[in-house]
Design a protein around this motif. Structure first.
Motif, PDB file in Angstrom:
ATOM      1  N   THR A  91       1.706   9.980  -3.638  1.00 16.08           N
ATOM      2  CA  THR A  91       2.930   9.811  -2.859  1.00 16.08           C
ATOM      3  C   THR A  91       2.913  10.704  -1.628  1.00 16.08           C
ATOM      4  N   MET A  92       2.485  11.954  -1.791  1.00 13.69           N
ATOM      5  CA  MET A  92       2.387  12.852  -0.638  1.00 13.69           C
ATOM      6  C   MET A  92       1.392  12.329   0.389  1.00 13.69           C
ATOM      7  N   ALA A  93       0.264  11.809  -0.079  1.00 11.26           N
ATOM      8  CA  ALA A  93      -0.787  11.368   0.840  1.00 11.26           C
ATOM      9  C   ALA A  93      -0.375  10.150   1.645  1.00 11.26           C
ATOM     10  N   HIS A  94       0.573   9.375   1.120  1.00 15.12           N
ATOM     11  CA  HIS A  94       1.034   8.172   1.820  1.00 15.12           C
ATOM     12  C   HIS A  94       2.335   8.450   2.576  1.00 15.12           C
ATOM     13  N   GLY A  95       2.662   9.725   2.726  1.00 13.83           N
ATOM     14  CA  GLY A  95       3.982  10.105   3.186  1.00 13.83           C
ATOM     15  C   GLY A  95       4.176  10.245   4.672  1.00 13.83           C
ATOM     16  N   ILE A  96       3.096  10.232   5.470  1.00 12.78           N
ATOM     17  CA  ILE A  96       3.287  10.412   6.918  1.00 12.78           C
ATOM     18  C   ILE A  96       2.560   9.347   7.740  1.00 12.78           C
ATOM     19  N   GLU A  97       2.080   8.286   7.079  1.00 16.45           N
ATOM     20  CA  GLU A  97       1.426   7.174   7.775  1.00 16.45           C
ATOM     21  C   GLU A  97       0.168   7.597   8.521  1.00 16.45           C
ATOM     22  N   LEU A  98      -0.566   8.564   7.974  1.00 16.00           N
ATOM     23  CA  LEU A  98      -1.822   8.984   8.587  1.00 16.00           C
ATOM     24  C   LEU A  98      -3.001   8.883   7.625  1.00 16.00           C
ATOM     25  N   ASP A  99      -2.791   8.267   6.458  1.00 21.07           N
ATOM     26  CA  ASP A  99      -3.871   8.121   5.484  1.00 21.07           C
ATOM     27  C   ASP A  99      -4.778   6.953   5.860  1.00 21.07           C
ATOM     28  N   ASP A 100      -6.016   7.013   5.396  1.00 21.45           N
ATOM     29  CA  ASP A 100      -7.034   6.062   5.839  1.00 21.45           C
ATOM     30  C   ASP A 100      -6.691   4.624   5.426  1.00 21.45           C
ATOM     31  N   THR A 101      -7.344   3.665   6.102  1.00 21.45           N
ATOM     32  CA  THR A 101      -7.091   2.254   5.842  1.00 21.45           C
ATOM     33  C   THR A 101      -8.396   1.470   5.788  1.00 21.45           C
ATOM     34  N   HIS A 102      -8.329   0.341   5.093  1.00 23.68           N
ATOM     35  CA  HIS A 102      -9.429  -0.624   5.083  1.00 23.68           C
ATOM     36  C   HIS A 102      -8.857  -1.921   5.647  1.00 23.68           C
ATOM     37  N   ASP A 103      -9.416  -2.364   6.753  1.00 20.02           N
ATOM     38  CA  ASP A 103      -8.761  -3.422   7.507  1.00 20.02           C
ATOM     39  C   ASP A 103      -8.741  -4.760   6.769  1.00 20.02           C
ATOM     40  N   GLN A 104      -9.871  -5.203   6.236  1.00 16.94           N
ATOM     41  CA  GLN A 104      -9.928  -6.535   5.634  1.00 16.94           C
ATOM     42  C   GLN A 104      -8.965  -6.662   4.455  1.00 16.94           C
ATOM     43  N   SER A 105      -8.790  -5.591   3.700  1.00 23.99           N
ATOM     44  CA  SER A 105      -7.868  -5.636   2.556  1.00 23.99           C
ATOM     45  C   SER A 105      -6.451  -5.211   2.919  1.00 23.99           C
ATOM     46  N   CYS A 106      -6.251  -4.770   4.165  1.00 26.04           N
ATOM     47  CA  CYS A 106      -4.935  -4.304   4.638  1.00 26.04           C
ATOM     48  C   CYS A 106      -4.370  -3.215   3.727  1.00 26.04           C
ATOM     49  N   SER A 107      -5.235  -2.369   3.194  1.00 27.84           N
ATOM     50  CA  SER A 107      -4.761  -1.376   2.223  1.00 27.84           C
ATOM     51  C   SER A 107      -5.182   0.034   2.607  1.00 27.84           C
ATOM     52  N   HIS A 108      -4.566   0.997   1.923  1.00 25.64           N
ATOM     53  CA  HIS A 108      -4.835   2.420   2.113  1.00 25.64           C
ATOM     54  C   HIS A 108      -5.548   2.951   0.862  1.00 25.64           C
ATOM     55  N   PRO A 109      -6.859   2.881   0.797  1.00 21.92           N
ATOM     56  CA  PRO A 109      -7.527   3.288  -0.449  1.00 21.92           C
ATOM     57  C   PRO A 109      -7.514   4.786  -0.712  1.00 21.92           C
ATOM     58  N   GLY A 110      -7.625   5.611   0.322  1.00 23.89           N
ATOM     59  CA  GLY A 110      -7.741   7.050   0.097  1.00 23.89           C
ATOM     60  C   GLY A 110      -6.558   7.651  -0.610  1.00 23.89           C
ATOM     61  N   ALA A 111      -5.351   7.223  -0.257  1.00 28.04           N
ATOM     62  CA  ALA A 111      -4.142   7.790  -0.850  1.00 28.04           C
ATOM     63  C   ALA A 111      -3.966   7.407  -2.305  1.00 28.04           C
ATOM     64  N   VAL A 112      -4.693   6.398  -2.760  1.00 26.44           N
ATOM     65  CA  VAL A 112      -4.632   5.956  -4.154  1.00 26.44           C
ATOM     66  C   VAL A 112      -5.822   6.481  -4.952  1.00 26.44           C
ATOM     67  N   VAL A 113      -7.011   6.197  -4.447  1.00 28.42           N
ATOM     68  CA  VAL A 113      -8.231   6.479  -5.210  1.00 28.42           C
ATOM     69  C   VAL A 113      -8.496   7.972  -5.337  1.00 28.42           C
ATOM     70  N   ILE A 114      -8.367   8.718  -4.251  1.00 23.49           N
ATOM     71  CA  ILE A 114      -8.743  10.134  -4.290  1.00 23.49           C
ATOM     72  C   ILE A 114      -7.824  10.955  -5.195  1.00 23.49           C
ATOM     73  N   PRO A 115      -6.488  10.779  -5.163  1.00 19.12           N
ATOM     74  CA  PRO A 115      -5.659  11.520  -6.110  1.00 19.12           C
ATOM     75  C   PRO A 115      -5.999  11.220  -7.572  1.00 19.12           C
TER      76      PRO A 115
END
Length: 472
Positions: free
Chosen positions: A97-121
């Motif tokens: 939740t913290m990692a997705h909290g300021i809209e600066l976490d990494d993205t993967h374009d084709q999947s339109c998702s933010h993997p770092g804020a999910v996978v790394i925690p």
């Protein structure tokens, strides 16, 4: 009846082939077999994730979710950034939740998702709990990015226009894979974890419709991180989920997409890695706007114009760049970050790299809002064809001196086409943690992260991330 049952069973097994093939590879992914550049890039992504998460330590949503976790308590298996220790799945919830909290976490374009804020925690929490090595952590993260981005990319690009939020949907597979790797799950057990996780996949875009009800967007990384760890733990105990979770008849891609591209689940599997195709965000706003922001900033420097010169501005991009993004009077941080008119004004007048450009005080500035009022949105049929492989954007500005300024970019800085190197990612980390993390502790976090390749376990890094990390 027996013949019909045999047909159904055979059909289910055939449909599960891609799910099983993906699990077979990810369950045994060998860190020693990863290309050196991929291994190093994964450490860069960990640094990027930590800088973003630590910047958001004391934001309202971070405090609420951290206080909730602390009050719930439980076994102190894993570190919550800047705080104490909690059960691994709770730590994943809070840190995601913290990692997705300021809209600066990494993205993967084709999947339109933010993997770092999910996978790394999820990976860090379970690695700390199990005493995994740094190399095992890296392999788990790589595998998690593969699962999340492949599942997400198999859905078609109209997902958000139909009201679904991609990170919240596909993230559970990334977290379950990373956690499962560190828990030693077999391919069959990993498939069970996905089978459990597919029933936890959820997340809708209603936060774009209510400018005051936007905190839930922050949870859209924390929830799948938590659920993925839970699914992996249950699967490891023998709790069985259905096979074919990703591509079965009632599996993920067929439920959430009317026209799934399930071949993406296994395309170039084992030879190409998602971590090498990740976009690093430098602007604290919706990823859809980044090429547009770059175009504005580059044009402003090249042609020498400012907000005072502007009669009006019209943006150009895929339809999704403006749909649900035309809030002219944002009423929360999230609604400012998701507002196309406000972001255009911020790109002209402010520094969109600074999260404070989207805070409550700034979003109320009369001069910023006055320029936003002169912004309208256009949809480009040409730029539409690039999405979701690219997130292009451009603008036309009519100036008071009679000039018309136009500029369009297909890619923003930080994308694979315009990559940022380790120095750039380290610079972003230092900028985000300045005044929040003690300088000596920030240096130690960087050193420990870049030493993961030889670290016997990750607990030294996690200790640096716990209590005492912040300058309070």
């Amino acid at each position: 009846m027996a013949h019909a049952q045999a047909h159904i069973t055979r059909g289910a097994a055939e449909a599960a082939d891609r799910t099983a093939a993906l699990a077979d590879v990810l369950a045994v992914l060998d860190p020693a077999a990863l290309p050196r550049a991929t291994f190093e890039r994964t450490m860069d992504l960990v640094v990027d994730h930590l800088g973003v998460a630590l910047h958001g330590l004391d934001l309202p949503w971070s405090r609420i979710i951290a206080e909730f976790g602390t009050e719930e308590g439980g076994r102190p298996d894993a570190t919550v950034y800047g705080r104490g220790r909690l059960p691994a799945r709770t730590a994943a919830l809070v840190n995601g939740t913290m990692a997705h909290g300021i809209e600066l976490d990494d993205t993967h374009d084709q999947s339109c998702s933010h993997p770092g804020a999910v996978v790394i925690p999820a990976a860090l929490a379970v690695a700390e709990m199990t005493g995994a090595s740094g190399r095992d952590l890296i392999a788990a993260i790589v595998a998690g990015y593969e699962a999340q981005t492949r599942a997400g990319a198999a859905l078609t690009g109209d997902l958000m226009s139909r009201g679904f939020h991609p990170t919240a949907l596909s993230g559970v597979f990334g977290a379950a894979t990373a956690a499962g790797r560190l828990l030693g799950l077999t391919s069959a057990q990993l498939q069970s974890a996905w089978g459990l996780g597919v029933s936890m996949a959820s997340g809708v875009m209603q936060f774009t419709q209510d400018p005051l009800g936007t905190m839930v967007k922050r949870l859209h990384a924390g929830i799948p991180a938590h659920n993925g760890v839970l699914a992996a733990m249950l699967a490891g105990r023998g709790f069985r989920g259905p096979r074919g979770a990703l591509d079965g008849q009632a599996g993920f891609v067929h439920v959430f997409s009317p026209h799934p591209e399930d071949w993406r689940l296994t395309q170039h599997l084992g030879t190409e890695f998602a971590v090498d195709r990740i976009s690093i965000k430098f602007y604290a706003c919706c990823r859809m706007f980044h090429a547009l922001v770059d175009a504005i900033r580059e044009s402003r420097d090249e042609a020498g114009w400012s907000a005072d010169d502007v009669i009006d501005m019209t943006t150009a991009g895929p339809r999704i760049m403006s749909d649900g993004h035309m809030e002219y009077r944002p009423r929360s941080v999230m609604s400012a970050q998701y507002s196309l008119p406000y972001t255009v004004s911020a790109a002209v007048m402010l520094d969109p790299r600074d999260p404070r450009s989207f805070n409550a005080e700034t979003m109320a500035r009369a001069d910023v809002l006055a320029l936003a009022d002169r912004v309208s949105a256009g949809v480009s049929a040409e730029l539409e064809t690039y999405f979701p492989a690219k997130y292009p954007g451009g603008f036309t500005a009519r100036l008071k001196d009679g000039r018309t300024i136009e500029k369009t970019l297909l890619d923003s800085f930080g994308t694979p086409e315009k990559p940022v190197d380790r120095a750039g990612i380290t610079g972003k980390f230092r900028a985000l943690t300045d005044g929040i993390v003690q300088p000596a502790r920030a240096d130690a976090i960087l050193d420990a992260t870049f030493a993961l390749g030889t670290a016997a376990d990750v607990r030294g890094l996690c200790a640096l991330l716990g209590e005492g990390v912040a300058q309070r």
